[in-house]
Motif scaffolding. Structure first.
Motif, PDB file in Angstrom:
ATOM      1  N   ALA A 145       0.895  -1.084  -0.045  1.00  0.00           N
ATOM      2  CA  ALA A 145      -0.456   0.135  -0.126  1.00  0.00           C
ATOM      3  C   ALA A 145       0.831   0.705   0.311  1.00  0.00           C
ATOM      4  O   ALA A 145       0.441   2.393   0.015  1.00  0.00           O
ATOM      5  CB  ALA A 145      -0.897  -0.095   1.603  1.00  0.00           C
ATOM      6  N   GLY A 146       1.942   1.226   0.349  1.00  0.00           N
ATOM      7  CA  GLY A 146       3.130   1.977   0.854  1.00  0.00           C
ATOM      8  C   GLY A 146       4.021   2.284   0.147  1.00  0.00           C
ATOM      9  O   GLY A 146       4.487   3.590  -0.853  1.00  0.00           O
ATOM     10  N   LEU A 147       3.665   1.187  -1.387  1.00  0.00           N
ATOM     11  CA  LEU A 147       4.706   1.310  -2.766  1.00  0.00           C
ATOM     12  C   LEU A 147       4.419   2.827  -3.692  1.00  0.00           C
ATOM     13  O   LEU A 147       3.440   3.116  -3.827  1.00  0.00           O
ATOM     14  CB  LEU A 147       4.755   0.293  -3.750  1.00  0.00           C
ATOM     15  CG  LEU A 147       5.100  -0.910  -3.239  1.00  0.00           C
ATOM     16  CD1 LEU A 147       4.885  -2.115  -3.764  1.00  0.00           C
ATOM     17  CD2 LEU A 147       7.058  -0.612  -3.015  1.00  0.00           C
ATOM     18  N   PRO A 148       5.679   3.256  -4.413  1.00  0.00           N
ATOM     19  CA  PRO A 148       5.491   4.158  -5.082  1.00  0.00           C
ATOM     20  C   PRO A 148       4.572   4.140  -6.273  1.00  0.00           C
ATOM     21  O   PRO A 148       4.446   2.359  -6.653  1.00  0.00           O
ATOM     22  CB  PRO A 148       7.125   4.686  -5.528  1.00  0.00           C
ATOM     23  CG  PRO A 148       7.500   4.178  -4.997  1.00  0.00           C
ATOM     24  CD  PRO A 148       6.653   2.912  -3.839  1.00  0.00           C
ATOM     25  N   VAL A 149       4.113   4.793  -7.585  1.00  0.00           N
ATOM     26  CA  VAL A 149       3.843   4.214  -8.855  1.00  0.00           C
ATOM     27  C   VAL A 149       4.464   3.473  -9.422  1.00  0.00           C
ATOM     28  O   VAL A 149       3.713   2.615 -10.097  1.00  0.00           O
ATOM     29  CB  VAL A 149       3.293   5.669  -9.278  1.00  0.00           C
ATOM     30  CG1 VAL A 149       1.824   5.070 -10.555  1.00  0.00           C
ATOM     31  CG2 VAL A 149       1.969   6.767  -8.349  1.00  0.00           C
ATOM     32  N   ASN A 150       5.477   3.779  -9.408  1.00  0.00           N
ATOM     33  CA  ASN A 150       5.934   2.647 -10.699  1.00  0.00           C
ATOM     34  C   ASN A 150       6.864   1.581 -10.154  1.00  0.00           C
ATOM     35  O   ASN A 150       7.007   1.007 -10.796  1.00  0.00           O
ATOM     36  CB  ASN A 150       7.530   2.794 -10.477  1.00  0.00           C
ATOM     37  CG  ASN A 150       8.894   4.213  -9.755  1.00  0.00           C
ATOM     38  OD1 ASN A 150       8.548   3.878  -8.534  1.00  0.00           O
ATOM     39  ND2 ASN A 150      10.119   4.607 -10.155  1.00  0.00           N
ATOM     40  N   ALA A 165      -3.840  12.309  -8.930  1.00  0.00           N
ATOM     41  CA  ALA A 165      -4.917  13.556  -8.717  1.00  0.00           C
ATOM     42  C   ALA A 165      -4.497  14.019  -7.703  1.00  0.00           C
ATOM     43  O   ALA A 165      -4.452  14.997  -7.162  1.00  0.00           O
ATOM     44  CB  ALA A 165      -6.450  12.801  -8.302  1.00  0.00           C
ATOM     45  N   SER A 166      -3.551  13.666  -6.858  1.00  0.00           N
ATOM     46  CA  SER A 166      -2.752  14.367  -5.600  1.00  0.00           C
ATOM     47  C   SER A 166      -2.788  16.086  -5.876  1.00  0.00           C
ATOM     48  O   SER A 166      -1.888  16.645  -7.112  1.00  0.00           O
ATOM     49  CB  SER A 166      -2.073  14.457  -4.511  1.00  0.00           C
ATOM     50  OG  SER A 166      -1.978  12.851  -4.725  1.00  0.00           O
ATOM     51  N   VAL A 171       3.962  16.674  -2.152  1.00  0.00           N
ATOM     52  CA  VAL A 171       5.647  15.983  -1.786  1.00  0.00           C
ATOM     53  C   VAL A 171       5.167  14.910  -0.002  1.00  0.00           C
ATOM     54  O   VAL A 171       4.599  15.519   1.135  1.00  0.00           O
ATOM     55  CB  VAL A 171       6.187  16.709  -1.200  1.00  0.00           C
ATOM     56  CG1 VAL A 171       7.889  15.665  -0.447  1.00  0.00           C
ATOM     57  CG2 VAL A 171       7.088  17.017  -2.742  1.00  0.00           C
ATOM     58  N   LEU A 172       5.114  13.619   0.592  1.00  0.00           N
ATOM     59  CA  LEU A 172       5.021  13.365   1.492  1.00  0.00           C
ATOM     60  C   LEU A 172       5.905  13.120   2.433  1.00  0.00           C
ATOM     61  O   LEU A 172       7.510  13.198   1.605  1.00  0.00           O
ATOM     62  CB  LEU A 172       5.019  11.503   1.365  1.00  0.00           C
ATOM     63  CG  LEU A 172       3.240  11.197   0.790  1.00  0.00           C
ATOM     64  CD1 LEU A 172       3.510   9.984   0.476  1.00  0.00           C
ATOM     65  CD2 LEU A 172       2.664  11.992   1.671  1.00  0.00           C
ATOM     66  N   ASN A 173       5.677  13.578   3.662  1.00  0.00           N
ATOM     67  CA  ASN A 173       7.204  14.022   4.154  1.00  0.00           C
ATOM     68  C   ASN A 173       7.070  12.623   5.083  1.00  0.00           C
ATOM     69  O   ASN A 173       6.835  12.047   5.342  1.00  0.00           O
ATOM     70  CB  ASN A 173       6.648  15.447   5.648  1.00  0.00           C
ATOM     71  CG  ASN A 173       6.720  16.470   4.938  1.00  0.00           C
ATOM     72  OD1 ASN A 173       6.531  17.755   5.550  1.00  0.00           O
ATOM     73  ND2 ASN A 173       6.036  16.316   4.060  1.00  0.00           N
ATOM     74  N   VAL A 174       8.118  12.556   5.863  1.00  0.00           N
ATOM     75  CA  VAL A 174       8.895  11.742   6.769  1.00  0.00           C
ATOM     76  C   VAL A 174       9.111  11.820   7.941  1.00  0.00           C
ATOM     77  O   VAL A 174       9.358  13.318   8.059  1.00  0.00           O
ATOM     78  CB  VAL A 174      11.347  11.187   6.094  1.00  0.00           C
ATOM     79  CG1 VAL A 174      11.409  10.225   6.779  1.00  0.00           C
ATOM     80  CG2 VAL A 174      11.356  11.243   4.615  1.00  0.00           C
ATOM     81  N   ILE A 175       8.991  10.593   8.666  1.00  0.00           N
ATOM     82  CA  ILE A 175       8.344  11.257   9.757  1.00  0.00           C
ATOM     83  C   ILE A 175       9.671  10.494  10.881  1.00  0.00           C
ATOM     84  O   ILE A 175       9.475   9.222  10.382  1.00  0.00           O
ATOM     85  CB  ILE A 175       7.427  10.517  10.289  1.00  0.00           C
ATOM     86  CG1 ILE A 175       5.679  10.942   9.124  1.00  0.00           C
ATOM     87  CG2 ILE A 175       7.100   9.961  12.050  1.00  0.00           C
ATOM     88  CD1 ILE A 175       5.928  12.685   9.585  1.00  0.00           C
ATOM     89  N   ARG A 252      13.440  16.480   0.793  1.00  0.00           N
ATOM     90  CA  ARG A 252      12.355  15.884   0.980  1.00  0.00           C
ATOM     91  C   ARG A 252      12.209  16.596   2.871  1.00  0.00           C
ATOM     92  O   ARG A 252      12.980  16.612   3.053  1.00  0.00           O
ATOM     93  CB  ARG A 252      12.260  14.369   1.067  1.00  0.00           C
ATOM     94  CG  ARG A 252      10.915  13.862   1.286  1.00  0.00           C
ATOM     95  CD  ARG A 252      10.782  12.340   1.245  1.00  0.00           C
ATOM     96  NE  ARG A 252       9.397  12.081   1.055  1.00  0.00           N
ATOM     97  CZ  ARG A 252       9.010  10.449   0.972  1.00  0.00           C
ATOM     98  NH1 ARG A 252       9.974   9.750   0.797  1.00  0.00           N
ATOM     99  NH2 ARG A 252       8.234   9.960   1.270  1.00  0.00           N
ATOM    100  N   PRO A 253      10.666  16.753   2.805  1.00  0.00           N
ATOM    101  CA  PRO A 253      10.281  17.891   4.565  1.00  0.00           C
ATOM    102  C   PRO A 253      10.407  16.554   5.215  1.00  0.00           C
ATOM    103  O   PRO A 253      10.292  15.523   5.324  1.00  0.00           O
ATOM    104  CB  PRO A 253       9.197  18.425   3.599  1.00  0.00           C
ATOM    105  CG  PRO A 253       8.888  18.167   2.986  1.00  0.00           C
ATOM    106  CD  PRO A 253       9.953  17.412   2.192  1.00  0.00           C
TER     107      PRO A 253
END
Length: 315
Positions: A145-150, A165-166, A171-175, A252-253
């Motif tokens: 479920a967390g894999l990137p599109v490619n 569609a985002s 850009v997803l933030n790293v936690i 990446r933020p």
């Protein structure tokens, strides 16, 4: 009248590690185990490659790399901590297994398999047809479920469309989770990162790790145990600071969560010497010069009772 508190059972030590291996098609490499009931764990079931830690293994990553080499002759360039799976052994006890994820695009039929029956690729949508532990099936699906599109499986077209569609190229933030460990006299724990570290080599930093498919507090507890042999209970953890930062332009933020442990068991020890070469408690008024900047800022804000700060963002 105060009700006496029963001592809490210690969390089992993580002494097993497995590899969650996936390819560019979003498929996962599974291992069909031998059918030897009573002699091996999960006989005749599909599972991940991996095994138990041995004395020569400096870290659990070394464990999983050794197991991959011994069981299948596999040597993956990159393995990333993904989380902890909890399996049940023959005595019904819960056994934690450290999971490391890695990408590989080879042909499993060409591997030198020394244990089990076979290795094969499976899409997450095919797992319901296999004899596989529920925990392993859920682990694969969470990772997929967390894999990137490619690298998303072909059946995940809806998820790909939602990603495209985002708005404005979201850009997803790293936690990242960080342990703020403070002794009664006020000194705080820092670790000196290994000279070969990709991030902040030979620099002091808080005990920290990336939050994967797990809650932030579960990640903190795991990292404290794996990196320094410290045992922290969930009820002794409190959030004391959040720093939203960018290390340098274009990066990446990241959202850094700093948790204070009000109590803990154990003294810091070097459990992963390939990542950290020294643990030391420092006076907050005399911190080392070579300290990760956002960590220095977070410590100052915690000392001042401030819950949130930002750094690295354009003015």
């Amino acid at each position: 009248m105060t009700t006496p508190q029963l001592p809490q059972a210690p969390e089992p030590e993580t002494a097993n590690a497995s590899a969650l291996i996936y390819n560019d098609h979003g498929e996962y490499l599974l291992h069909l185990r031998d059918y030897f009931p009573g002699r091996i764990w999960e006989p005749g079931m599909w599972s991940l490659l991996g095994g138990g830690r041995e004395p020569q293994d400096a870290t659990l990553e070394h464990t999983v790399r050794r197991e991959l080499a011994e069981e299948a002759g596999l040597d993956l360039a990159d393995l990333t901590p993904f989380g902890t799976e909890y399996a049940t052994d023959d005595t019904r006890a819960s056994v934690p297994i450290a999971i490391y994820a890695g990408r590989w695009n080879g042909d499993p039929t060409e591997l030198r398999l020394t244990e089990g029956v076979m290795l094969a690729w499976f899409s997450p949508d095919d797992l319901h047809r296999l004899r596989i532990a529920d925990t392993t099936r859920d682990l694969v699906r969470r990772h997929a479920a967390g894999l990137p599109v490619n690298t998303a499986p072909q059946s995940g077209l809806v998820r790909q469309q939602e990603h495209r569609a985002s708005p404005h190229g979201t850009v997803l933030n790293v936690i990242g989770v960080h342990l703020y460990l403070e002794r009664p006299e006020g000194s705080v724990l820092l670790g000196l990162r290994h000279p070969d570290s990709a991030f902040a080599p030979s620099t002091w930093h808080a005990l920290a790790g990336h939050c994967e498919q797990e809650s932030a507090i579960a990640c903190l507890i795991r990292e404290a145990r794996e990196e320094a042999g410290l045992h922290v209970a969930r009820q002794d953890v409190e959030l004391v600071h959040v720093v939203h930062h960018i290390d340098k332009a274009g990066d990446r933020p990241r959202m850094g969560l700093f948790f204070r442990a009000r109590a803990w068991n154990g003294e810091p020890e070097l459990r992963e010497p390939d990542k950290c070469t020294e643990w030391k408690f420092w006076d907050p008024a005399a911190l080392p010069d070579n300290l990760v900047p956002y960590t220095r800022q977070a410590i100052a804000k915690i000392q001042n009772g401030e819950l949130y700060s930002e750094t690295g963002w354009p003015a």
